[in-house]
Design a protein around this motif. Structure first.
Motif, PDB file in Angstrom:
ATOM      1  N   ASP A 268       0.761  -1.153  -0.337  1.00 25.00           N
ATOM      2  CA  ASP A 268      -0.083   0.073  -0.010  1.00 25.00           C
ATOM      3  C   ASP A 268       0.930   1.247   0.016  1.00 25.00           C
ATOM      4  O   ASP A 268       1.351   1.765   1.167  1.00 25.00           O
ATOM      5  N   PRO A 269       1.162   1.591  -1.283  1.00 21.18           N
ATOM      6  CA  PRO A 269       2.156   3.134  -1.334  1.00 21.18           C
ATOM      7  C   PRO A 269       1.580   4.249  -0.610  1.00 21.18           C
ATOM      8  O   PRO A 269       2.426   4.682   0.311  1.00 21.18           O
ATOM      9  N   ALA A 270       0.415   4.623  -0.269  1.00 17.67           N
ATOM     10  CA  ALA A 270      -0.157   5.537   0.343  1.00 17.67           C
ATOM     11  C   ALA A 270       0.080   5.487   1.650  1.00 17.67           C
ATOM     12  O   ALA A 270       0.546   6.454   2.286  1.00 17.67           O
ATOM     13  N   THR A 271      -0.163   4.321   2.349  1.00 20.11           N
ATOM     14  CA  THR A 271      -0.003   3.981   3.843  1.00 20.11           C
ATOM     15  C   THR A 271       1.562   4.074   4.067  1.00 20.11           C
ATOM     16  O   THR A 271       1.852   4.805   5.082  1.00 20.11           O
ATOM     17  N   GLN A 272       2.517   3.584   3.345  1.00 16.66           N
ATOM     18  CA  GLN A 272       3.852   3.561   3.542  1.00 16.66           C
ATOM     19  C   GLN A 272       4.556   5.016   3.427  1.00 16.66           C
ATOM     20  O   GLN A 272       4.973   5.433   4.167  1.00 16.66           O
ATOM     21  N   ILE A 273       4.081   5.812   2.586  1.00 13.50           N
ATOM     22  CA  ILE A 273       4.345   6.984   2.334  1.00 13.50           C
ATOM     23  C   ILE A 273       3.949   8.022   3.475  1.00 13.50           C
ATOM     24  O   ILE A 273       4.710   8.857   4.128  1.00 13.50           O
ATOM     25  N   SER A 274       2.726   7.855   3.781  1.00 16.03           N
ATOM     26  CA  SER A 274       2.389   8.714   5.068  1.00 16.03           C
ATOM     27  C   SER A 274       2.932   8.209   6.173  1.00 16.03           C
ATOM     28  O   SER A 274       3.157   9.246   7.002  1.00 16.03           O
ATOM     29  N   GLU A 275       3.267   7.089   6.298  1.00 18.89           N
ATOM     30  CA  GLU A 275       3.801   6.732   7.652  1.00 18.89           C
ATOM     31  C   GLU A 275       5.183   7.150   7.647  1.00 18.89           C
ATOM     32  O   GLU A 275       5.704   7.717   8.651  1.00 18.89           O
ATOM     33  N   ARG A 276       5.795   7.216   6.409  1.00 20.73           N
ATOM     34  CA  ARG A 276       7.291   7.662   6.513  1.00 20.73           C
ATOM     35  C   ARG A 276       7.416   9.025   6.743  1.00 20.73           C
ATOM     36  O   ARG A 276       8.349   9.687   7.396  1.00 20.73           O
ATOM     37  N   LEU A 277       6.627   9.948   6.119  1.00 24.80           N
ATOM     38  CA  LEU A 277       6.250  11.291   6.501  1.00 24.80           C
ATOM     39  C   LEU A 277       6.164  11.732   7.836  1.00 24.80           C
ATOM     40  O   LEU A 277       6.989  12.627   8.541  1.00 24.80           O
TER      41      LEU A 277
ATOM     42  N   ILE B 102       3.688  18.151  -3.986  1.00 23.21           N
ATOM     43  CA  ILE B 102       3.554  18.197  -2.719  1.00 23.21           C
ATOM     44  C   ILE B 102       4.807  17.305  -1.860  1.00 23.21           C
ATOM     45  O   ILE B 102       5.264  17.564  -0.910  1.00 23.21           O
ATOM     46  N   LEU B 103       4.851  15.907  -2.577  1.00 24.39           N
ATOM     47  CA  LEU B 103       5.707  15.264  -1.966  1.00 24.39           C
ATOM     48  C   LEU B 103       7.161  15.734  -1.960  1.00 24.39           C
ATOM     49  O   LEU B 103       7.997  15.456  -1.348  1.00 24.39           O
ATOM     50  N   VAL B 104       7.352  16.508  -3.338  1.00 22.32           N
ATOM     51  CA  VAL B 104       8.783  17.001  -3.365  1.00 22.32           C
ATOM     52  C   VAL B 104       9.218  18.145  -2.427  1.00 22.32           C
ATOM     53  O   VAL B 104      10.120  18.261  -1.933  1.00 22.32           O
ATOM     54  N   ARG B 105       7.965  18.868  -2.152  1.00 20.48           N
ATOM     55  CA  ARG B 105       8.139  20.093  -1.011  1.00 20.48           C
ATOM     56  C   ARG B 105       8.283  19.361   0.324  1.00 20.48           C
ATOM     57  O   ARG B 105       9.488  19.950   0.832  1.00 20.48           O
ATOM     58  N   LEU B 106       7.751  18.228   0.775  1.00 18.44           N
ATOM     59  CA  LEU B 106       8.023  17.966   1.939  1.00 18.44           C
ATOM     60  C   LEU B 106       9.229  17.232   2.134  1.00 18.44           C
ATOM     61  O   LEU B 106      10.072  17.227   3.052  1.00 18.44           O
ATOM     62  N   ALA B 107       9.579  16.422   0.856  1.00 18.87           N
ATOM     63  CA  ALA B 107      11.038  15.708   0.754  1.00 18.87           C
ATOM     64  C   ALA B 107      12.123  16.737   1.028  1.00 18.87           C
ATOM     65  O   ALA B 107      13.100  16.656   1.759  1.00 18.87           O
ATOM     66  N   GLY B 108      12.030  17.885   0.291  1.00 16.17           N
ATOM     67  CA  GLY B 108      12.927  19.231   0.571  1.00 16.17           C
ATOM     68  C   GLY B 108      13.061  19.477   1.783  1.00 16.17           C
ATOM     69  O   GLY B 108      14.084  19.872   2.174  1.00 16.17           O
TER      70      GLY B 108
ATOM     71  N   ASP C 194       1.359   9.556 -10.022  1.00 16.47           N
ATOM     72  CA  ASP C 194       1.097  11.188  -9.513  1.00 16.47           C
ATOM     73  C   ASP C 194      -0.697  11.200  -9.644  1.00 16.47           C
ATOM     74  O   ASP C 194      -1.034  11.157 -10.696  1.00 16.47           O
ATOM     75  N   PRO C 195      -1.277  11.436  -8.679  1.00 15.43           N
ATOM     76  CA  PRO C 195      -2.640  11.447  -8.818  1.00 15.43           C
ATOM     77  C   PRO C 195      -3.140  12.840  -9.644  1.00 15.43           C
ATOM     78  O   PRO C 195      -4.295  12.638 -10.219  1.00 15.43           O
ATOM     79  N   ALA C 196      -2.321  13.708  -9.648  1.00 14.15           N
ATOM     80  CA  ALA C 196      -2.836  15.092 -10.271  1.00 14.15           C
ATOM     81  C   ALA C 196      -2.448  14.803 -11.711  1.00 14.15           C
ATOM     82  O   ALA C 196      -3.457  15.639 -12.409  1.00 14.15           O
ATOM     83  N   SER C 197      -1.223  14.494 -12.290  1.00 14.70           N
ATOM     84  CA  SER C 197      -0.677  14.625 -13.638  1.00 14.70           C
ATOM     85  C   SER C 197      -1.067  13.270 -14.371  1.00 14.70           C
ATOM     86  O   SER C 197      -0.975  13.159 -15.521  1.00 14.70           O
ATOM     87  N   GLY C 198      -1.035  12.104 -13.496  1.00 14.14           N
ATOM     88  CA  GLY C 198      -1.040  10.857 -14.023  1.00 14.14           C
ATOM     89  C   GLY C 198       0.320  10.293 -14.407  1.00 14.14           C
ATOM     90  O   GLY C 198       0.425   8.981 -15.067  1.00 14.14           O
TER      91      GLY C 198
ATOM     92  N   LEU D  51      15.854  15.792   1.617  1.00 12.04           N
ATOM     93  CA  LEU D  51      15.701  14.394   1.085  1.00 12.04           C
ATOM     94  C   LEU D  51      15.084  14.872  -0.545  1.00 12.04           C
ATOM     95  O   LEU D  51      14.594  15.758  -0.713  1.00 12.04           O
ATOM     96  N   THR D  52      15.706  14.072  -1.429  1.00  9.16           N
ATOM     97  CA  THR D  52      14.879  13.985  -2.803  1.00  9.16           C
ATOM     98  C   THR D  52      13.596  13.241  -2.744  1.00  9.16           C
ATOM     99  O   THR D  52      13.367  12.561  -1.761  1.00  9.16           O
ATOM    100  N   LEU D  53      13.054  13.393  -3.732  1.00 12.38           N
ATOM    101  CA  LEU D  53      11.587  12.570  -3.799  1.00 12.38           C
ATOM    102  C   LEU D  53      11.949  11.099  -3.854  1.00 12.38           C
ATOM    103  O   LEU D  53      11.314  10.168  -2.927  1.00 12.38           O
ATOM    104  N   GLY D  54      12.961  10.734  -4.603  1.00 12.50           N
ATOM    105  CA  GLY D  54      13.412   9.348  -4.451  1.00 12.50           C
ATOM    106  C   GLY D  54      13.743   8.934  -3.152  1.00 12.50           C
ATOM    107  O   GLY D  54      13.697   7.657  -2.974  1.00 12.50           O
ATOM    108  N   GLY D  55      14.564   9.645  -2.499  1.00 12.52           N
ATOM    109  CA  GLY D  55      15.117   9.360  -1.175  1.00 12.52           C
ATOM    110  C   GLY D  55      13.920   9.059  -0.283  1.00 12.52           C
ATOM    111  O   GLY D  55      14.089   8.125   0.502  1.00 12.52           O
ATOM    112  N   LEU D  56      13.089   9.950  -0.447  1.00 12.61           N
ATOM    113  CA  LEU D  56      11.766   9.690   0.722  1.00 12.61           C
ATOM    114  C   LEU D  56      11.202   8.359   0.422  1.00 12.61           C
ATOM    115  O   LEU D  56      10.874   7.731   1.215  1.00 12.61           O
ATOM    116  N   LEU D  57      10.796   8.184  -0.933  1.00 17.24           N
ATOM    117  CA  LEU D  57      10.301   7.046  -1.500  1.00 17.24           C
ATOM    118  C   LEU D  57      11.072   5.815  -1.141  1.00 17.24           C
ATOM    119  O   LEU D  57      10.503   4.789  -0.427  1.00 17.24           O
ATOM    120  N   ALA D  58      12.416   5.804  -1.265  1.00 17.23           N
ATOM    121  CA  ALA D  58      13.165   4.675  -0.702  1.00 17.23           C
ATOM    122  C   ALA D  58      12.968   4.547   0.804  1.00 17.23           C
ATOM    123  O   ALA D  58      13.086   3.284   1.234  1.00 17.23           O
TER     124      ALA D  58
END
Length: 188
Positions: free
Chosen positions: A7-16, A55-61, A92-96, A65-72
């Protein structure tokens, strides 16, 4: 192909939440550092909304972290070889756009990411997302427009662009066909 864990959303939310709490930051402090509203961060952490790439890029910054670093960090630890079937995907839910994390490890300075940008899609990323990295973009298929600061660059298959100083940047696919490009990032 796999998605980030089950569940990517759960893992990302938890990591943030983990990154924020590890720094002993309040939601207000993270909001001030990232430019993302406190309400939005709270909704992401509670899994009420799925964050966009911007939003993820802003939070990672904000976390340096980079976006990839946050996702990793949101995934399980990786081995030295990352098989194609194990490379995490995120849409990405906004751009697809579809992001394949080819390689990223918190202990390694280089990341490789493959992006599939749908026809007509645009993704804007703030200068803060480039503050501590150097980046190259190599177009594999299609056409890509990159608007970096006041410059507009049109790239075709085979073209490569080295980014300059950090600036607000937009990646756009103004064509009727999907565009695929590779991003190489190095932490500076």
């Amino acid at each position: 192909m796999s998605i980030i864990a089950d569940d990517p959303a759960t893992q990302i939310s938890e990591r943030l939440r983990i990154e924020r709490e590890a720094r002993d930051w309040t939601l207000e402090q993270l909001a001030a550092r990232s430019g993302v509203s406190r309400a939005m961060i709270s909704k992401i952490e509670r899994r009420e909304v799925s964050p966009t790439a911007t939003i993820l890029v802003r939070l990672a910054g904000a976390f340096d972290l980079t976006l990839g670093g946050l996702l990793a960090r949101a995934e399980e630890p990786r081995r030295p070889i990352v098989r194609a079937a194990e490379q995490p995907l995120w849409r990405d839910p906004a751009s697809g756009y579809l992001r394949r994390q080819i390689f990223a490890r918190p202990d390694h300075p280089v990341e490789l990411v493959r992006i599939e940008l749908p026809a007509g899609a645009r993704v804007g990323l703030p200068a803060s997302s480039y503050a501590r990295i150097r980046q190259l973009v190599w177009v594999m298929k299609g056409r890509l427009v990159i608007e970096e600061a006041a410059q507009r660059r049109e790239l075709a298959a085979g073209d490569c662009l080295a980014f300059g100083a950090p600036a607000d940047t937009t990646f756009a696919n103004e064509s009727a066909n999907a565009c695929t490009y590779l991003v190489a990032l190095a932490r500076s």
